[in-house]
Design an enzyme around this catalytic site. Structure first.
Site, short mmCIF file in Angstrom:
data_model
loop_
_atom_site.label_atom_id
_atom_site.label_comp_id
_atom_site.label_asym_id
_atom_site.label_seq_id
_atom_site.Cartn_x
_atom_site.Cartn_y
_atom_site.Cartn_z
N ALA A 9 0.82 -1.21 0.00
CA ALA A 9 0.00 0.00 0.00
C ALA A 9 0.85 1.26 0.00
O ALA A 9 0.31 2.36 -0.08
CB ALA A 9 -0.94 0.00 1.20
N ASP A 10 2.17 1.10 0.09
CA ASP A 10 3.06 2.26 0.19
C ASP A 10 3.78 2.55 -1.13
O ASP A 10 4.83 3.17 -1.15
CB ASP A 10 4.10 2.04 1.30
CG ASP A 10 4.72 3.35 1.78
OD1 ASP A 10 3.97 4.32 1.99
OD2 ASP A 10 5.96 3.40 1.93
N ALA A 11 3.19 2.13 -2.24
CA ALA A 11 3.80 2.37 -3.57
C ALA A 11 3.44 3.77 -4.02
O ALA A 11 2.47 4.00 -4.75
CB ALA A 11 3.29 1.33 -4.56
#
Length: 429
Positions: free
Chosen positions: A299-301
């Site tokens: 989710a941290d892309a």
């Protein structure tokens, strides 16, 4: 206080970064190319957003690009504390640690060069020992003297040279590093193994991703990542490639790397690649980055995890994939599940539906069928190669229980997404 810095690219002076104003606000920044550089037939632009021209770039457009070179979070705090600089004085931080940044850019005070490396301590373990066993976040970034290196991001890391015999050392003055060394996180223990699995799995399914290996330094687990912004010449010498992340290329400040905070989205990233006419390989690379991160549950892309590479000849390409961390395995109380850049209307990285892929395809100007087929193909490959890839990470020294847990999270998320795609296919849409 110094109000002018010299900017170099590939070791050549190309321009001047300056600030003029008592408040040192974003409006006071300016960058101008040197006249002799502009006259050179070999001149290339520092950035997509800073094209070659005689007029200076002023305000946020100049400030944003250069401040994206600086570290963030606790690492930035540690650097500022060590140098006794105000945490919010971006210009002073650049002057202090901009001597070697990611890629091939250098920012330094006019006439100031790094001291000769002949007498500088380069033994890695000695320098880390001097930091202290209980040193906090940012300790590895502080290893080495003088403080002249800036690596963007919030995670502690250190640029090193990996010798042929496996020994790691710090680069001497002006010497290009070959690898980035990232210690396991104290806040998220085990993230090293998770990132190693993400990178190895990406390479195993055929994606262009950075190469990494598990190591231990000073009894602390770490990830050794080969720098993709370096090339090896025929004579064995290491040469730099220039790079800029998508926040830099699109003109966003570093604090706006997340779309829900006002940062760029995938449609803007897709439009940039089309504007630069980088071709189908780059467009496929962007799509693969989105799909693979969704499959592993990253989710941290965000926009700073996408970069463009540029060689001496000025030709740009999409950089290999990096920072592929399956954040879905971490506790929800610690890590947000919302995708850093929106995929349709999904608000949870593990709840991306066919309708979200359809919306993403329309916004980023991909064919819907092409996107869904790529999701299916990569999902199939992930499920096939995940078990053997996880086993190799364990054999390298990864924690068996932790790697197995991360692999299970990836398998469950990928399997769910594959079922969604197959059901949609059966409906004949």
């Amino acid at each position: 206080m110094n109000d002018q810095l010299e900017v170099e690219l590939f070791g050549r002076a190309i321009g001047t970064l300056s600030i003029d104003g008592p408040l040192r606000s974003p409006e006071d920044w300016a960058f101008a190319y040197r006249a002799d550089y502009l006259r050179s037939p070999a001149a290339i632009a520092l950035s997509v957003g800073l094209p070659l021209r005689t007029q200076p770039f002023t305000g946020a457009v100049a400030r944003n690009w250069f401040c994206n070179l600086l570290p963030e979070g606790g690492v930035r705090q540690a650097v500022a504390d060590r140098l006794r600089l105000p945490l919010d004085d971006d210009f002073a931080l650049l002057a202090a640690i901009g001597g070697e940044c990611a890629g091939a850019v250098s920012v330094s005070s006019p006439g100031i060069r790094q001291a000769s490396g002949d007498d500088a301590e380069t033994d890695l373990e000695t320098l880390l020992y001097l930091q202290g066993e209980d040193a906090g976040e940012g300790a590895w970034a502080l290893a080495g003297t003088p403080m002249r290196l800036s690596l963007a991001g919030a995670q502690d890391k250190l640029a090193v040279i990996a010798e042929a015999d496996g020994r790691l050392r710090l680069p001497r003055a002006g010497e290009p590093s070959t690898h980035i060394l990232k210690p396991d996180s104290r806040r998220f223990p085990g993230i090293r193994d998770a990132e190693a699995l993400g990178l190895a799995l990406a390479r195993r399914v055929g994606l262009n991703a950075a190469s990494a290996s598990l190591v231990e330094v000073m009894n602390r687990p770490a990830l050794l990542v080969e720098r993709y912004d370096r090339t090896r010449a025929a004579d064995g010498g290491i040469h730099r490639l220039h790079q800029e992340d998508f926040c830099q290329a699109l003109g966003y400040p570093e604090q706006l790397k997340y779309e829900d905070k006002g940062g760029p989205g995938l449609a803007a990233c897709s439009s940039l690649l089309r504007q630069l006419a980088l071709g189908p390989i780059a467009m496929r690379g962007l799509l693969d980055w989105v799909v693979f991160n969704a499959l592993i549950g990253n989710a941290d892309a965000h926009a700073k995890n996408l970069s463009l590479l540029c060689g001496h000849e000025g030709r740009r390409s999409l950089a290999p994939l990096y920072d592929l961390v399956p954040t879905l395995y971490l506790p929800q109380s610690l890590v947000d599940r919302t995708p850093a850049m929106r995929i349709g209307h999904a608000t949870h990285i593990a709840r991306i539906a066919v309708e979200d892929w359809t919306a993403f395809a329309g916004a980023a100007r991909y064919g819907r069928r092409f996107v869904l087929e790529r999701v299916r193909t990569l999902a199939d490959a992930v499920l096939v190669y995940l078990p053997e890839t996880a086993m190799r990470i364990i054999e390298q020294g990864g924690d068996e229980a932790r790697v197995a847990r991360v692999a299970t999270v990836i398998a469950d998320n990928t399997g769910r997404m594959l079922d969604e795609i197959r059901k949609d296919s059966l409906r004949g849409r």
